[in-house]
Motif scaffolding. Structure first.
Motif, PDB file in Angstrom:
ATOM      1  N   THR A  10       0.846  -1.198   0.000  1.00 13.92           N
ATOM      2  CA  THR A  10       0.000   0.000   0.000  1.00 13.92           C
ATOM      3  C   THR A  10       0.882   1.249   0.000  1.00 13.92           C
ATOM      4  O   THR A  10       2.124   1.140  -0.083  1.00 13.92           O
ATOM      5  CB  THR A  10      -0.869   0.064   1.268  1.00 13.92           C
ATOM      6  N   ALA A  11       0.248   2.408   0.180  1.00 14.99           N
ATOM      7  CA  ALA A  11       1.013   3.644   0.339  1.00 14.99           C
ATOM      8  C   ALA A  11       1.902   3.566   1.593  1.00 14.99           C
ATOM      9  O   ALA A  11       2.922   4.260   1.679  1.00 14.99           O
ATOM     10  CB  ALA A  11       0.052   4.829   0.434  1.00 14.99           C
ATOM     11  N   PHE A  33      -6.229  -5.167   6.569  1.00 19.77           N
ATOM     12  CA  PHE A  33      -7.415  -4.520   6.006  1.00 19.77           C
ATOM     13  C   PHE A  33      -8.623  -5.462   6.056  1.00 19.77           C
ATOM     14  O   PHE A  33      -9.756  -5.016   6.240  1.00 19.77           O
ATOM     15  CB  PHE A  33      -7.157  -4.100   4.563  1.00 19.77           C
ATOM     16  N   HIS A  38      -7.925  -0.833  10.022  1.00 21.20           N
ATOM     17  CA  HIS A  38      -7.707   0.585   9.689  1.00 21.20           C
ATOM     18  C   HIS A  38      -8.983   1.408   9.884  1.00 21.20           C
ATOM     19  O   HIS A  38      -8.983   2.600   9.598  1.00 21.20           O
ATOM     20  CB  HIS A  38      -7.197   0.716   8.251  1.00 21.20           C
ATOM     21  N   LYS A  39     -10.048   0.765  10.367  1.00 26.68           N
ATOM     22  CA  LYS A  39     -11.310   1.493  10.576  1.00 26.68           C
ATOM     23  C   LYS A  39     -11.739   1.472  12.048  1.00 26.68           C
ATOM     24  O   LYS A  39     -12.869   1.817  12.372  1.00 26.68           O
ATOM     25  CB  LYS A  39     -12.423   0.882   9.708  1.00 26.68           C
ATOM     26  N   VAL A  51      -7.104   5.435   6.431  1.00 27.09           N
ATOM     27  CA  VAL A  51      -6.194   4.928   5.401  1.00 27.09           C
ATOM     28  C   VAL A  51      -4.779   4.867   5.979  1.00 27.09           C
ATOM     29  O   VAL A  51      -4.487   5.462   7.029  1.00 27.09           O
ATOM     30  CB  VAL A  51      -6.222   5.816   4.130  1.00 27.09           C
ATOM     31  N   VAL A  52      -3.916   4.173   5.273  1.00 23.38           N
ATOM     32  CA  VAL A  52      -2.500   4.170   5.624  1.00 23.38           C
ATOM     33  C   VAL A  52      -1.741   4.907   4.513  1.00 23.38           C
ATOM     34  O   VAL A  52      -2.220   4.939   3.382  1.00 23.38           O
ATOM     35  CB  VAL A  52      -1.958   2.718   5.775  1.00 23.38           C
ATOM     36  N   PRO A  53      -0.607   5.505   4.858  1.00 24.37           N
ATOM     37  CA  PRO A  53       0.135   5.401   6.112  1.00 24.37           C
ATOM     38  C   PRO A  53      -0.236   6.482   7.127  1.00 24.37           C
ATOM     39  O   PRO A  53      -0.760   7.540   6.781  1.00 24.37           O
ATOM     40  CB  PRO A  53       1.580   5.626   5.647  1.00 24.37           C
ATOM     41  N   GLN A  64      -0.639  11.268   5.178  1.00 26.64           N
ATOM     42  CA  GLN A  64      -0.397  11.575   3.762  1.00 26.64           C
ATOM     43  C   GLN A  64       1.009  11.130   3.331  1.00 26.64           C
ATOM     44  O   GLN A  64       2.029  11.700   3.754  1.00 26.64           O
ATOM     45  CB  GLN A  64      -0.602  13.058   3.423  1.00 26.64           C
ATOM     46  N   MET A  65       1.026  10.135   2.451  1.00 23.90           N
ATOM     47  CA  MET A  65       2.279   9.532   1.998  1.00 23.90           C
ATOM     48  C   MET A  65       3.316  10.564   1.556  1.00 23.90           C
ATOM     49  O   MET A  65       4.464  10.528   2.020  1.00 23.90           O
ATOM     50  CB  MET A  65       1.973   8.552   0.855  1.00 23.90           C
ATOM     51  N   GLN A 105      -1.557  10.450  -8.206  1.00 24.21           N
ATOM     52  CA  GLN A 105      -2.010   9.427  -7.241  1.00 24.21           C
ATOM     53  C   GLN A 105      -3.534   9.282  -7.173  1.00 24.21           C
ATOM     54  O   GLN A 105      -4.034   8.158  -7.049  1.00 24.21           O
ATOM     55  CB  GLN A 105      -1.430   9.742  -5.850  1.00 24.21           C
ATOM     56  N   ARG A 109      -6.441   5.839  -6.862  1.00 26.26           N
ATOM     57  CA  ARG A 109      -7.584   5.644  -5.938  1.00 26.26           C
ATOM     58  C   ARG A 109      -8.833   5.312  -6.760  1.00 26.26           C
ATOM     59  O   ARG A 109      -9.616   4.423  -6.417  1.00 26.26           O
ATOM     60  CB  ARG A 109      -7.775   6.914  -5.096  1.00 26.26           C
ATOM     61  N   TYR A 113     -10.537   1.815  -6.244  1.00 23.06           N
ATOM     62  CA  TYR A 113     -11.775   1.997  -5.469  1.00 23.06           C
ATOM     63  C   TYR A 113     -12.812   2.692  -6.360  1.00 23.06           C
ATOM     64  O   TYR A 113     -13.329   3.769  -6.005  1.00 23.06           O
ATOM     65  CB  TYR A 113     -11.518   2.842  -4.216  1.00 23.06           C
ATOM     66  N   TRP A 169       2.247   0.037  -8.453  1.00 20.11           N
ATOM     67  CA  TRP A 169       0.801  -0.232  -8.419  1.00 20.11           C
ATOM     68  C   TRP A 169       0.228  -0.529  -9.803  1.00 20.11           C
ATOM     69  O   TRP A 169      -0.894  -1.007  -9.918  1.00 20.11           O
ATOM     70  CB  TRP A 169       0.062   0.951  -7.802  1.00 20.11           C
TER      71      TRP A 169
HETATM   72  N1  LIG Z   1      -3.899  10.417   0.106  1.00 18.15           N
HETATM   73  C1  LIG Z   1      -3.615   9.311   0.992  1.00 18.15           C
HETATM   74  C2  LIG Z   1      -4.186   8.045   0.375  1.00 18.15           C
HETATM   75  C3  LIG Z   1      -3.907   6.835   1.231  1.00 18.15           C
HETATM   76  C4  LIG Z   1      -4.653   5.625   0.720  1.00 18.15           C
HETATM   77  O1  LIG Z   1      -5.577   5.730  -0.116  1.00 18.15           O
HETATM   78  N2  LIG Z   1      -4.247   4.467   1.252  1.00 18.15           N
HETATM   79  C5  LIG Z   1      -4.906   3.221   0.887  1.00 18.15           C
HETATM   80  C6  LIG Z   1      -3.887   2.114   0.635  1.00 18.15           C
HETATM   81  S1  LIG Z   1      -2.818   2.505  -0.713  1.00 18.15           S
HETATM   82  C7  LIG Z   1      -5.783   2.760   2.042  1.00 18.15           C
HETATM   83  O2  LIG Z   1      -5.411   2.901   3.184  1.00 18.15           O
HETATM   84  N3  LIG Z   1      -6.925   2.159   1.704  1.00 18.15           N
HETATM   85  C8  LIG Z   1      -7.829   1.599   2.662  1.00 18.15           C
HETATM   86  C9  LIG Z   1      -9.199   2.213   2.573  1.00 18.15           C
HETATM   87  O3  LIG Z   1      -9.384   3.227   1.886  1.00 18.15           O
HETATM   88  O4  LIG Z   1     -10.083   1.678   3.205  1.00 18.15           O
HETATM   89  C10 LIG Z   1      -2.093   9.208   1.196  1.00 18.15           C
HETATM   90  O5  LIG Z   1      -1.355   9.520   0.263  1.00 18.15           O
HETATM   91  O6  LIG Z   1      -1.661   8.848   2.304  1.00 18.15           O
END
Ligand SMILES: N[C@@H](CCC(=O)N[C@@H](CS)C(=O)NCC(=O)O)C(=O)O
Length: 211
Positions: A10-11, A33, A38-39, A51-53, A64-65, A105, A109, A113, A169
């Motif tokens: 992931t990020a 996940f 993460h929720k 979300v991560v990280p 924010q990555m 980026q 998403r 998603y 990715w």
């Molecule tokens: N803009 C955020 C995006 C982070 C993001 O979308 N992370 C994804 C994994 S790559 C995540 O945690 N997804 C789980 C979810 O949305 O439920 C960043 O850059 O940190």
């Protein structure tokens, strides 16, 4: 001592990789996940987007990555992963960092998603639009690399780290980043970095690292 909240592939992997590059002490908490780790209320208190990280820095959560990567580069200037403030390369570094985070980026998403913008409908259309924009972004990166080894300046920076993770990715997309010749040459070099190989091992990732 940093604490990273991530999850494999992931990020969060970008920040995990960067911490290994820097050789600084850290603890990695890899969230599952599938179990919704993460929720949970505790995690949402750290990262309200779920979300991560998230990186704990001096006791406070940073999200924010791209922001975390830039912060770490600034906190550890000896690594040379960001051009110094006021240097000629600094403007390009900021532009590319924000282009990757803000303009490139988000299409990933949408690809991964598609229900978020589309609801139950039109997910294929969302993915088709995302694919077009991701491929346009890859073409732009490829053009940038035609006569250079790194995206900014003459050595590896966090811009290369972010770009590499985003390129990774694309590995199962219809036209992955490695199909662009300059990107392929660039990624083949970066995939030899010991810290990137180490993060693959630590997160149990077996594909892509060897082409
Ligand atoms: N803009 C955020 C995006 C982070 C993001 O979308 N992370 C994804 C994994 S790559 C995540 O945690 N997804 C789980 C979810 O949305 O439920 C960043 O850059 O940190």
């Amino acid at each position: 001592m940093y604490t990273l909240y991530g999850s494999p592939s992931t990020a969060g992997t970008a920040i995990h990789w960067l911490l290994l590059e820097l050789g600084v002490p850290f603890e990695a908490k890899l969230l599952d996940f599938d179990k919704g780790e993460h929720k949970t209320p505790n995690y949402l208190a750290l990262n309200p987007d779920g979300v991560v990280p998230t990186l704990i820095v001096d006791g406070a959560p940073v999200t924010q990555m791209a922001g975390i990567a830039t912060l770490l580069a600034e906190r550890h200037p000896e690594a040379g992963f960001a051009p110094p403030l006021g240097s000629p390369a600094r403007a390009e570094y900021l532009s590319w960092t924000l282009w990757l985070a803000n303009s490139f980026q988000p299409h990933f998403r949408a690809w991964f998603y598609p229900h978020e913008p589309a609801g139950g409908e039109a997910q294929r259309a969302v993915q088709a639009a995302a694919r077009e924009r991701i491929e346009a972004g890859l073409a732009r990166l490829d053009a940038r690399l035609v006569d250079r080894d790194y995206l900014v300046g003459d050595h590896f920076t966090t811009v290369d780290l972010l770009a590499t993770i985003l390129c990774r990715w694309t590995r199962n997309m219809p036209k992955p980043a490695t199909e662009w010749p300059n990107l392929k040459r660039y990624l083949d070099t970066i995939r030899q970095r010991p810290a990137l190989r180490e993060v693959h091992a630590r997160e149990g990732l077996t594909d892509w690292i060897d082409g």
